[in-house]
Motif scaffolding. Structure first.
Motif, mmCIF file in Angstrom:
data_model
loop_
_atom_site.group_PDB
_atom_site.id
_atom_site.type_symbol
_atom_site.label_atom_id
_atom_site.label_comp_id
_atom_site.label_asym_id
_atom_site.label_seq_id
_atom_site.Cartn_x
_atom_site.Cartn_y
_atom_site.Cartn_z
ATOM 1 N N UNK A 189 -34.631 1.684 6.008
ATOM 2 C CA UNK A 189 -35.837 0.653 5.782
ATOM 3 C C UNK A 189 -36.156 -0.025 6.976
ATOM 4 N N UNK A 190 -37.482 -0.019 7.334
ATOM 5 C CA UNK A 190 -37.883 -0.809 8.334
ATOM 6 C C UNK A 190 -37.156 -2.262 8.559
ATOM 7 N N UNK A 191 -36.836 -2.748 9.746
ATOM 8 C CA UNK A 191 -36.343 -4.016 9.693
ATOM 9 C C UNK A 191 -37.398 -5.082 9.694
ATOM 10 N N UNK A 192 -38.601 -4.582 9.828
ATOM 11 C CA UNK A 192 -39.800 -5.709 9.481
ATOM 12 C C UNK A 192 -39.859 -6.001 8.192
ATOM 13 N N UNK A 193 -39.061 -5.385 7.424
ATOM 14 C CA UNK A 193 -39.113 -5.748 5.927
ATOM 15 C C UNK A 193 -37.936 -6.329 5.542
ATOM 16 N N UNK A 228 -28.539 6.244 4.509
ATOM 17 C CA UNK A 228 -29.359 5.220 4.396
ATOM 18 C C UNK A 228 -28.638 3.747 4.122
ATOM 19 N N UNK A 229 -27.558 3.802 3.247
ATOM 20 C CA UNK A 229 -26.732 2.893 2.907
ATOM 21 C C UNK A 229 -26.269 2.285 4.097
ATOM 22 N N UNK A 230 -25.610 3.143 5.295
ATOM 23 C CA UNK A 230 -24.889 2.789 6.266
ATOM 24 C C UNK A 230 -26.027 1.967 6.932
ATOM 25 N N UNK A 245 -28.171 -3.622 9.208
ATOM 26 C CA UNK A 245 -29.317 -4.466 9.247
ATOM 27 C C UNK A 245 -28.851 -5.948 8.749
ATOM 28 N N UNK A 246 -27.829 -5.911 8.137
ATOM 29 C CA UNK A 246 -27.444 -7.273 7.695
ATOM 30 C C UNK A 246 -27.388 -7.764 6.097
ATOM 31 N N UNK A 247 -27.839 -6.485 5.372
ATOM 32 C CA UNK A 247 -27.653 -6.900 4.037
ATOM 33 C C UNK A 247 -26.242 -6.453 3.507
#
Length: 304
Positions: free
Chosen positions: A69-73, A88-90, A95-97
């Motif tokens: 998922x883009x970092x911009x979001x 995708x989970x990784x 990203x920080x989620x």
């Protein structure tokens, strides 16, 4: 521009511009039980507004790019993010989620594909009026934009396969493909354009090629067909990592190399069988109903 800083700017603007007022007005009128965003910016904007206004509504995001998922979001206030791949989970966790936010989900297939009868290649070709021979499905997407370079390479190397071109094609584009096919006796060219039964065309092909649109890619994998990506968009950048790990497709930019790879695949039954096995062993779920059940269970768990 795909950075956490841009995400911060977007969140800051969202709560200060008219989007804030307009969304809150819509919310008061609608009063949803939960909100599911299928666009990365929508999730960031809505979560920022909703949490600042103390709205008691879960904000979910479905990561439509399936591998990232883009970092911009990015927005730490999103309640749940659903993504259909372990890769995708990784990436979301990096990203920080948090693990509490991220959920591995089934891929929500469109009903026309999930509910259709899984025909054999020969059966699908007969249904569509195609020849029963090695078939390349060239998917140009909803915009119908794509190059004829791969077809030119097939002609140059006298690979008289059956080529089916789908997408929102103009008449001029259709004529261009047919004009090319006339240069090689035996090449069968079909240009149905935009179709409502894309699943049957996927079942009829040996391999699908096109840009890395998540829906076309995942639907192809769900039906057991490898994918050759000839245009890798930024949002789908991790597709190549996935293909390298599971060996169910290729990301190749050069038309000549695309031709060489497809020729090797078409002429090697052992390679075809190996990829067929890999496709069946993919750690993916394809089920819209299970996706809906997961959403509802998450809503209930947050309510409890």
């Amino acid at each position: 521009m795909d950075t956490h800083f841009i995400a911060f700017v977007l969140r800051a603007l969202a709560v200060r511009l008219h989007t804030n007022r307009d969304f809150l007005s819509w919310y008061e009128h609608t009063k949803p039980d939960f909100i599911l965003c299928t666009n990365f910016l929508g999730g960031s904007v809505i979560a920022s507004i909703a949490k600042r206004a103390n709205l008691k509504v879960p904000i979910f995001v479905y990561a439509a790019d399936v591998f990232n998922n883009p970092k911009a979001g990015y927005c730490s206030k999103i309640d749940r993010l659903f993504i259909p791949t372990e890769l995708g989970v990784k990436n979301l966790l990096s990203q920080g989620y948090t693990k509490e936010q991220v959920r591995l989900s089934p891929f929500p297939l469109q009903p026309s594909i999930q509910q259709m009868e899984k025909l054999s290649k020969s059966e699908a070709r007969k249904l569509l009026g195609l020849e029963d021979c090695f078939t390349l499905l060239l998917n140009l997407g909803g915009e119908g934009i794509g190059s004829t370079a791969l077809v030119k390479q097939l002609i140059k190397n006298k690979l008289a396969w059956q080529v089916v071109v789908v997408g929102n094609l103009s008449e001029a584009s259709k004529q261009r493909f047919h004009a090319l096919a006339k240069q090689l006796p035996g090449m069968s060219m079909h240009t149905p354009g935009f179709v409502s039964n894309i699943g049957h065309f996927m079942l009829a092909c040996d391999v699908q090629a096109g840009k890395a649109g998540a829906n076309a890619l995942m639907e192809s994998l769900s039906l057991g067909r490898p994918f050759l990506i000839n245009e890798l968009l930024h949002a789908a950048r991790n597709t190549q990592t996935f293909f390298l790990e599971y060996q169910v497709g290729w990301v190749i930019r050069q038309p000549k190399q695309q031709m060489i790879t497809l020729k090797a695949f078409a002429e090697d039954k052992t390679r075809q069988q190996r990829i067929e096995y890999n496709l069946k062993a993919l750690p993916l779920q394809f089920d819209s109903d299970q996706f809906v059940n997961l959403l509802l269970n998450e809503v209930k768990s947050l309510a409890d």
